[in-house]
Design an enzyme around this catalytic site. Structure first.
Site, PDB file in Angstrom:
ATOM      1  N   ASP A   1       0.892  -1.075  -0.108  1.00  0.00           N
ATOM      2  CA  ASP A   1      -0.027   0.031  -0.181  1.00  0.00           C
ATOM      3  C   ASP A   1       0.984   1.121  -0.054  1.00  0.00           C
ATOM      4  OD1 ASP A   1      -2.544   1.491   0.593  1.00  0.00           O
ATOM      5  OD2 ASP A   1      -1.440   1.676   2.474  1.00  0.00           O
ATOM      6  N   LEU A   2       0.346   2.290  -0.087  1.00  0.00           N
ATOM      7  CA  LEU A   2       1.404   3.670  -0.365  1.00  0.00           C
ATOM      8  C   LEU A   2       1.214   4.394   0.966  1.00  0.00           C
ATOM      9  CD1 LEU A   2       3.205   5.472  -2.036  1.00  0.00           C
ATOM     10  CD2 LEU A   2       1.172   6.496  -2.717  1.00  0.00           C
ATOM     11  N   ASP A   3       0.021   5.030   1.067  1.00  0.00           N
ATOM     12  CA  ASP A   3      -0.089   6.081   2.213  1.00  0.00           C
ATOM     13  C   ASP A   3      -0.182   5.126   3.643  1.00  0.00           C
ATOM     14  OD1 ASP A   3      -0.806   7.972   3.949  1.00  0.00           O
ATOM     15  OD2 ASP A   3      -2.603   8.275   3.500  1.00  0.00           O
TER      16      ASP A   3
ATOM     17  N   THR B   1       1.688  10.176   3.564  1.00  0.00           N
ATOM     18  CA  THR B   1       0.694  11.165   3.095  1.00  0.00           C
ATOM     19  C   THR B   1      -0.527  11.517   3.894  1.00  0.00           C
ATOM     20  OG1 THR B   1       0.155   9.647   1.486  1.00  0.00           O
ATOM     21  CG2 THR B   1       1.804  11.363   0.698  1.00  0.00           C
TER      22      THR B   1
ATOM     23  N   GLU C   1      -0.248  -3.350   4.526  1.00  0.00           N
ATOM     24  CA  GLU C   1      -1.267  -2.537   4.651  1.00  0.00           C
ATOM     25  C   GLU C   1      -1.316  -1.749   6.084  1.00  0.00           C
ATOM     26  OE1 GLU C   1      -3.878  -0.939   3.996  1.00  0.00           O
ATOM     27  OE2 GLU C   1      -4.009  -1.317   1.819  1.00  0.00           O
ATOM     28  N   ASP C   2      -1.696  -0.553   5.993  1.00  0.00           N
ATOM     29  CA  ASP C   2      -1.832   0.068   7.437  1.00  0.00           C
ATOM     30  C   ASP C   2      -3.264   0.484   7.700  1.00  0.00           C
ATOM     31  OD1 ASP C   2      -2.143   2.092   5.206  1.00  0.00           O
ATOM     32  OD2 ASP C   2      -2.293   3.910   6.830  1.00  0.00           O
TER      33      ASP C   2
ATOM     34  N   LYS D   1      -8.374   6.782   6.107  1.00  0.00           N
ATOM     35  CA  LYS D   1      -7.172   5.901   5.743  1.00  0.00           C
ATOM     36  C   LYS D   1      -7.645   5.085   4.783  1.00  0.00           C
ATOM     37  CE  LYS D   1      -3.923   7.575   9.117  1.00  0.00           C
ATOM     38  NZ  LYS D   1      -3.036   7.061  10.323  1.00  0.00           N
TER      39      LYS D   1
ATOM     40  N   SER E   1      -2.718   0.556  -4.178  1.00  0.00           N
ATOM     41  CA  SER E   1      -3.095   1.683  -3.478  1.00  0.00           C
ATOM     42  C   SER E   1      -4.450   2.320  -3.857  1.00  0.00           C
ATOM     43  CB  SER E   1      -1.970   2.830  -3.573  1.00  0.00           C
ATOM     44  OG  SER E   1      -2.758   4.180  -3.331  1.00  0.00           O
ATOM     45  N   ALA E   2      -5.207   2.908  -3.264  1.00  0.00           N
ATOM     46  CA  ALA E   2      -6.373   3.721  -3.576  1.00  0.00           C
ATOM     47  C   ALA E   2      -6.297   5.184  -4.149  1.00  0.00           C
ATOM     48  CB  ALA E   2      -7.242   3.941  -2.155  1.00  0.00           C
TER      49      ALA E   2
ATOM     50  N   LYS F   1     -11.178  -0.535  -1.661  1.00  0.00           N
ATOM     51  CA  LYS F   1     -11.016  -1.547  -0.451  1.00  0.00           C
ATOM     52  C   LYS F   1     -12.131  -1.503   0.368  1.00  0.00           C
ATOM     53  CE  LYS F   1      -6.062  -0.660  -0.742  1.00  0.00           C
ATOM     54  NZ  LYS F   1      -4.802   0.017  -0.335  1.00  0.00           N
TER      55      LYS F   1
HETATM   56  P1  B16 Z   1      -6.149  10.610  -3.506  1.00  0.00           P
HETATM   57  P2  B16 Z   1      -3.490   4.297   0.209  1.00  0.00           P
HETATM   58  C1  B16 Z   1      -5.392   6.445  -0.024  1.00  0.00           C
HETATM   59  O1  B16 Z   1      -4.053   5.699  -0.142  1.00  0.00           O
HETATM   60  C2  B16 Z   1      -5.390   7.246   1.486  1.00  0.00           C
HETATM   61  O2  B16 Z   1      -5.077   6.478   2.505  1.00  0.00           O
HETATM   62  C3  B16 Z   1      -6.621   7.832   1.561  1.00  0.00           C
HETATM   63  O3  B16 Z   1      -6.766   8.581   2.618  1.00  0.00           O
HETATM   64  C4  B16 Z   1      -7.142   8.704   0.168  1.00  0.00           C
HETATM   65  O4  B16 Z   1      -8.330   9.246   0.307  1.00  0.00           O
HETATM   66  C5  B16 Z   1      -6.889   7.744  -0.913  1.00  0.00           C
HETATM   67  O5  B16 Z   1      -5.501   7.091  -1.118  1.00  0.00           O
HETATM   68  C6  B16 Z   1      -7.201   8.275  -2.226  1.00  0.00           C
HETATM   69  O6  B16 Z   1      -6.169   9.269  -2.521  1.00  0.00           O
HETATM   70  O7  B16 Z   1      -6.996  11.614  -3.307  1.00  0.00           O
HETATM   71  O8  B16 Z   1      -4.680  10.707  -3.851  1.00  0.00           O
HETATM   72  O9  B16 Z   1      -6.687   9.675  -4.781  1.00  0.00           O
HETATM   73  O10 B16 Z   1      -3.374   4.280   1.671  1.00  0.00           O
HETATM   74  O11 B16 Z   1      -4.707   3.292  -0.434  1.00  0.00           O
HETATM   75  O12 B16 Z   1      -2.297   4.205  -0.504  1.00  0.00           O
HETATM   76 MG    MG Z   2      -2.695   3.087   3.451  1.00  0.00          MG
END
Ligand code: B16
Ligand code: MG
Length: 217
Positions: free
Chosen positions: A8-10, A16, A168-169, A44, A113-114, A144
């Site tokens: 996962d990224l964030d 972030t 994953e976090d 998150k 990642s989302a 997810k």
């Molecule tokens: P964006 P992850 C997610 O990243 C974030 O945890 C979540 O807070 C955010 O809303 C989502 O990405 C969408 O991000 O606005 O940049 O498309 O944890 O899945 O890497």
């Molecule tokens: Mg995350």
């Protein structure tokens, strides 16, 4: 024997969440209500669209479709300003060590990642070259805890889901990994991520021998 590793990224590679928080807080304030760090926990791993829906519920605000779309764009423009100057110093501890070890052992690596901003962030922090596949908010239709993002990542790596490990976090992310029948490794708080098969506070707790065992046994 694990053949594919999905990150996962964030919250796993970079933090972030703090920038997402500032951008959502700015929007909330502009709409006349506050948004706390505790409430940001709900965001998150959640898609941008779902985050805005939750934000409006928190502020008890209605929105026309046009307003909704405008606020989604405004939040992202603001967020992009915060991440503009990100560099390698923002990579979470020991992530490069684990990526490097996997690369040395020719183990395919994917991002799951989302975020729709995942690729530019990996580029900014200088980690993009480690990834054999990037599956993010631009490629998936089901957020997810639906396993789509990780199943697509496994497919792109040409590895069976059962042979994949997911870091994953977020609770929704751990649930998605479990639903994909992958090994779920939670990064963060043991109480929050209790559904994960294994939980570590961060990558400094994950030894190279541990990764070696996952690959070989
Ligand atoms: P964006 P992850 C997610 O990243 C974030 O945890 C979540 O807070 C955010 O809303 C989502 O990405 C969408 O991000 O606005 O940049 O498309 O944890 O899945 O890497
Ligand atoms: Mg995350």
């Amino acid at each position: 024997m694990k053949r594919g590793f999905i990150f996962d990224l964030d919250g796993v590679i970079v933090d972030t969440a703090k920038y997402h928080y500032l951008a959502w807080k700015n929007l909330a304030n502009q709409l006349g209500f506050d948004f706390t760090k505790e409430q940001n926990e709900l965001f998150k791993g959640v898609s941008r669209k779902r985050c805005l829906e939750i934000l409006l519920e928190i502020g008890n605000r209605e929105a026309t479709q046009e307003e909704f779309d405008t606020w989604m764009v405004e939040k992202n423009v603001d967020y992009l300003k915060y991440i503009e100057n990100m560099d390698a110093s923002e990579i979470l501890p020991d992530v490069p060590r684990v990526l490097e070890f996997l690369k040395e052992n020719n183990i395919p690596i994917a991002l799951g990642s989302a975020s729709k901003n995942a690729q530019p962030i990996l580029e900014k922090v200088g980690l993009l070259h480690y990834f054999d596949a990037i599956v993010d908010g631009n490629n998936v239709t089901k957020a997810k805890p639906n396993p789509e993002v990780f199943l697509l990542a496994a497919k792109q790596l040409n590895v069976l889901p059962e042979e994949c490990v997911v870091f994953e976090d977020a609770v929704a992310g751990v649930q998605a990994a479990n639903a994909a029948k992958m090994m779920s490794i939670g990064i963060g708080d043991k109480n929050v991520l209790a559904e994960a098969q294994l939980i570590f506070t961060d990558f400094t707790e994950i030894s190279t021998n541990f990764i070696k065992d996952l690959i070989e046994k």
